[in-house]
Enzyme design. Structure first.
Site, PDB file in Angstrom:
ATOM      1  N   CYS A  10       0.869  -1.185   0.000  1.00 58.38           N
ATOM      2  CA  CYS A  10       0.000   0.000   0.000  1.00 58.38           C
ATOM      3  C   CYS A  10       0.904   1.233   0.000  1.00 58.38           C
ATOM      4  O   CYS A  10       2.066   1.149  -0.400  1.00 58.38           O
ATOM      5  CB  CYS A  10      -0.955  -0.027   1.196  1.00 58.38           C
ATOM      6  SG  CYS A  10      -0.141  -0.038   2.810  1.00 58.38           S
ATOM      7  N   ARG A  16      -3.296  -0.738   5.330  1.00 53.42           N
ATOM      8  CA  ARG A  16      -3.860  -1.817   4.502  1.00 53.42           C
ATOM      9  C   ARG A  16      -2.920  -3.005   4.319  1.00 53.42           C
ATOM     10  O   ARG A  16      -3.339  -4.158   4.493  1.00 53.42           O
ATOM     11  CB  ARG A  16      -4.258  -1.255   3.131  1.00 53.42           C
ATOM     12  CG  ARG A  16      -5.413  -0.301   3.194  1.00 53.42           C
ATOM     13  CD  ARG A  16      -5.552   0.496   1.914  1.00 53.42           C
ATOM     14  NE  ARG A  16      -4.452   1.453   1.760  1.00 53.42           N
ATOM     15  CZ  ARG A  16      -4.268   2.235   0.727  1.00 53.42           C
ATOM     16  NH1 ARG A  16      -5.115   2.147  -0.311  1.00 53.42           N
ATOM     17  NH2 ARG A  16      -3.268   3.085   0.691  1.00 53.42           N
ATOM     18  N   SER A  17      -1.653  -2.756   3.918  1.00 49.15           N
ATOM     19  CA  SER A  17      -0.802  -3.913   3.588  1.00 49.15           C
ATOM     20  C   SER A  17      -0.384  -4.728   4.816  1.00 49.15           C
ATOM     21  O   SER A  17      -0.339  -5.959   4.721  1.00 49.15           O
ATOM     22  CB  SER A  17       0.397  -3.521   2.721  1.00 49.15           C
ATOM     23  OG  SER A  17       1.238  -2.597   3.358  1.00 49.15           O
ATOM     24  N   ASP A 127      -8.146   3.725   1.084  1.00 49.81           N
ATOM     25  CA  ASP A 127      -7.189   4.166   2.096  1.00 49.81           C
ATOM     26  C   ASP A 127      -7.959   4.623   3.342  1.00 49.81           C
ATOM     27  O   ASP A 127      -8.704   5.605   3.268  1.00 49.81           O
ATOM     28  CB  ASP A 127      -6.371   5.315   1.499  1.00 49.81           C
ATOM     29  CG  ASP A 127      -5.291   5.798   2.438  1.00 49.81           C
ATOM     30  OD1 ASP A 127      -5.303   5.404   3.622  1.00 49.81           O
ATOM     31  OD2 ASP A 127      -4.447   6.580   1.984  1.00 49.81           O
TER      32      ASP A 127
HETATM   33  P1  4NP Z   1      -1.757   2.753   4.078  1.00 48.11           P
HETATM   34  O1  4NP Z   1      -2.426   4.113   4.654  1.00 48.11           O
HETATM   35  O2  4NP Z   1      -1.207   3.096   2.706  1.00 48.11           O
HETATM   36  O3  4NP Z   1      -2.916   1.815   4.001  1.00 48.11           O
HETATM   37  O4  4NP Z   1      -0.697   2.342   5.062  1.00 48.11           O
HETATM   38  C1  4NP Z   1      -1.725   5.307   4.779  1.00 48.11           C
HETATM   39  C2  4NP Z   1      -0.843   5.492   5.814  1.00 48.11           C
HETATM   40  C3  4NP Z   1      -0.207   6.706   5.962  1.00 48.11           C
HETATM   41  C4  4NP Z   1      -0.457   7.730   5.073  1.00 48.11           C
HETATM   42  C5  4NP Z   1      -1.350   7.540   4.018  1.00 48.11           C
HETATM   43  C6  4NP Z   1      -1.974   6.324   3.871  1.00 48.11           C
HETATM   44  N1  4NP Z   1       0.180   8.992   5.253  1.00 48.11           N
HETATM   45  O5  4NP Z   1      -0.176   9.955   4.535  1.00 48.11           O
HETATM   46  O6  4NP Z   1       1.080   9.109   6.106  1.00 48.11           O
END
Ligand code: 4NP
Length: 167
Positions: A10, A16-17, A127
């Site tokens: 992700c 998610r991942s 997300d």
């Molecule tokens: P992920 O979610 O891709 O599912 O781990 C996110 C985690 C952090 C951020 C964005 C999406 N961020 O902007 O820090």
């Protein structure tokens, strides 16, 4: 079955991942396949390297009997495409970023996770980071469904020459 390796990817590798890694690993273990299928996760960004999953992801997974607390963020790299049989993207943005790390031959290893979800009306795992805690159970529902489909796919599709499996 012949060994297989799966990398879930992700953006941040904290929502998610890691959830997909934990859910898929538990499914693999429940089928007695832990020695045959290697599971890992990564992010396309470098924002959360070395960090544990988001507390909301940890809690949502815990409520379904899955422990994410030992996982730590890392960034996806080009070598992942030589080391893994499947590179599984959570959404189109991450799919596109990952495709830049792969050679044309390796690009067949790259998939959108929800391609494997039976009857899903969505093709991206949304997300949940900027939403409330309510996004996480939905992410888990999608991931549990797609994990079943992915594992069935791995079990039923023979390894192609060079170690790659087709879809
Ligand atoms: P992920 O979610 O891709 O599912 O781990 C996110 C985690 C952090 C951020 C964005 C999406 N961020 O902007 O820090």
């Amino acid at each position: 079955m012949s060994p297989a390796s799966v990398l879930f990817v992700c953006l941040g590798n904290i929502c998610r991942s890691p959830t997909a890694e934990g859910v898929f690993r538990a499914l693999v273990e429940s089928r007695g396949l832990a020695d045959s299928i290697h599971v890992d996760s990564a992010g396309t960004s470098n924002w959360h390297i070395g960090e544990p999953p988001d507390p909301r992801a940890i809690e949502a997974a815990r409520l379904r009997g899955i422990d994410l607390t030992d996982l730590r963020g890392r960034q996806a790299i080009a070598r992942d495409f030589s080391e893994f049989d499947y590179v599984i993207a959570m959404d189109h943005e991450n799919y596109d970023n990952l495709s830049r790390l792969a050679t044309p031959e390796q690009a067949t290893k790259l998939h959108l996770f929800l391609e494997f979800a039976e009857g899903a009306s969505e093709i991206e795992v949304p997300d949940p980071y900027f939403g409330g805690a309510g996004g996480f159970p939905h992410v888990l529902d999608l991931i549990e469904n797609a994990s079943e489909g992915l594992l069935n796919h791995i079990i039923t599709s023979p390894l192609e020459k060079g170690g790659q499996r087709g879809i």
